[in-house]
Scaffold this active site. Structure first.
Site, PDB file in Angstrom:
ATOM      1  CG  ASP A 132      -1.907   1.195   1.160  1.00  0.00           C
ATOM      2  OD1 ASP A 132      -2.366   1.679   0.319  1.00  0.00           O
ATOM      3  OD2 ASP A 132      -2.048   1.789   2.509  1.00  0.00           O
ATOM      4  CB  SER A 133       0.402   4.760  -0.936  1.00  0.00           C
ATOM      5  OG  SER A 133      -1.072   5.032  -0.479  1.00  0.00           O
ATOM      6  CB  CYS A 163      -3.229   1.038  -2.452  1.00  0.00           C
ATOM      7  SG  CYS A 163      -2.703   2.999  -2.977  1.00  0.00           S
ATOM      8  CD  GLU A 174      -3.012   9.015   6.975  1.00  0.00           C
ATOM      9  OE1 GLU A 174      -2.311  10.162   6.993  1.00  0.00           O
ATOM     10  OE2 GLU A 174      -2.530   8.114   6.383  1.00  0.00           O
ATOM     11  CB  CYS A 202      -9.903   5.396  -0.158  1.00  0.00           C
ATOM     12  SG  CYS A 202      -8.674   5.777   0.742  1.00  0.00           S
ATOM     13  CG  HIS A 214      -6.852   5.932   4.724  1.00  0.00           C
ATOM     14  ND1 HIS A 214      -5.749   5.400   3.777  1.00  0.00           N
ATOM     15  CD2 HIS A 214      -5.861   6.351   5.525  1.00  0.00           C
ATOM     16  CE1 HIS A 214      -4.547   5.689   4.235  1.00  0.00           C
ATOM     17  NE2 HIS A 214      -4.727   6.300   5.514  1.00  0.00           N
TER      18      HIS A 214
END
Lengths: 263, 263
Positions: free
Chosen positions: B12-13, B75, B152, B183, B185
């Site tokens: 993943d990034s 990702c 985050e 995504c 996240h």
């Protein structure tokens, strides 16, 4: 070419440093400017000391190709973590945005606040730079990770931005009447910040850095004499159409051709 | 070592892909997992096609050191821009998160919404993958640049997060009853998303990707037979204490030792 006629190299992790370019173009319009933004690897604000230092050295090397008379690190995070390492190897003088911001903060009475990215606040670089000038200065720092993405999203006149600014600024004690914008993105959010904490005196680290550049040019480095208006050349390590749009907003003028440099 | 006993490489990034690791550890707990997060250069979501493709190939090369039986690009952005290039050179099979998400989206009735980063939405990769399965499917996409930094920052149960989610989701027409979390996240923001658009069916691209991995293992790749519970090894291109803290939240278990790989 005489030294005074050589360009000034300005680098940032992304496009926030264009607010410093804007200040430079107002204050020293005759200077040739090379802007280098490490947009492929932004943001630096959440990276470790080691990585930021390494990237800062690489960016400094790229700028040396243009034989600058001065390098400005127009990024608080890179100034906090990479400035000493770059100064140690650079053939020309290097200044960052933190010393000028700290100078301005140390000269006002009362406690000061610092807002910035996680990495800038975590480095305590402003505290150190202010305490070198006034060891008794009371300083309160708040990391504001959402402000950079909000500025890039362009939600400038927006209740959501106001509530986020308020939440961060409310972490500062009431007595704090002066706050350093310790990130070159933040001047674009100034109206929201002002609404969220009226009566505050804001120190724009980009603008005071442009003043520091002016003083250096006045002294040993010398002003460029070759023309009335210097050119601006913009190099990015990655470019998207959106970056150019946001960049124009930060620069407060049209961002012309952008060269892409692979890193 | 027999092929079935070799590890699965997941990249993943950043750390969002740990939500995919969480799903894999629930579904195929016996597998050995190597997670590689390009945290030095995150986020990929605002970079150009060329740069994302180049970085994806570099990450694939780093994973090959572990001789994986399968690589999962956990990702959405890297899947959208780098998957074909990596598949073309990789000695083992490579899957991304977009095909499984598109498969799930194509199988539900009515129009679907896609939310993701600027780069994922800009790539139109979900549209293409869904239209290969159902050319008549009506699709509405919305880029949500603030959701990754919000996740985050950890503002999960928060009115500010709710208003930002609502603002993005309100760009979808009323008829959209199914939305792909495009995504990795976003599953951490699911409660806010649900509050902002009640009655929606959410497709978690990470979870459906874990199901796709399970099907591949059931078939020609084979399940690991060497032990009851496989280990998880985490490598990042940059590590800060905060990354580890946020990572644990995404993984829903303690993130143990993290190795740092220079890139």
């Amino acid at each position: 070419m005489s030294r005074a006629d050589r360009p000034i190299g300005v680098f940032d992790s992304g496009i926030g440093g264009l607010t410093v370019i804007h200040a430079l173009r107002q204050l020293v319009p005759q200077e040739e400017l090379i802007y280098l933004g490490d947009t492929a690897r932004l943001p630096y604000g959440s990276k470790s000391h080691h990585t930021i230092e390494r990237y800062t050295l690489q960016m400094g090397e790229l700028l040396q190709r243009h034989d600058p008379k001065l390098i400005v690190i127009a990024c608080n995070t890179a100034s906090a973590h990479g400035l000493p390492a770059l100064q140690a190897v650079s053939p020309c003088p290097v200044i960052g945005v933190i010393e000028p911001g700290a100078e301005a903060a140390a000269s006002v009475p009362g406690p000061v606040g610092i807002i910035g990215t996680l990495a800038t606040v975590g480095s305590a670089a402003y505290e150190a730079a202010i305490h070198r000038r006034d060891p008794a200065k009371v300083i309160h720092s708040v990391a504001c990770p959402l402000l950079v993405p909000l500025a890039e999203e362009g939600w400038f006149d927006d209740p959501v931005t106001d509530s986020i600014c308020r939440r961060y600024l409310n972490q500062l004690p009431y007595e704090v009447k002066t706050v350093v914008l310790g990130c070159t993105h933040y001047p674009t959010l100034l109206e929201s910040l002002e609404r969220s904490r009226p009566g505050t005196r804001w120190i724009d680290s980009g603008r005071v850095t442009a003043q520091a550049v002016d003083r250096l040019l006045q002294g040993r480095l010398g002003y460029r004499t070759a023309g009335a208006r210097g050119s601006l050349r913009v190099q990015l390590t990655d470019a998207s159409s959106r970056l150019k749009e946001v960049g124009s907003r930060f620069l407060e003028e049209e961002l012309g051709d952008v060269e892409v440099v692979d890193i």
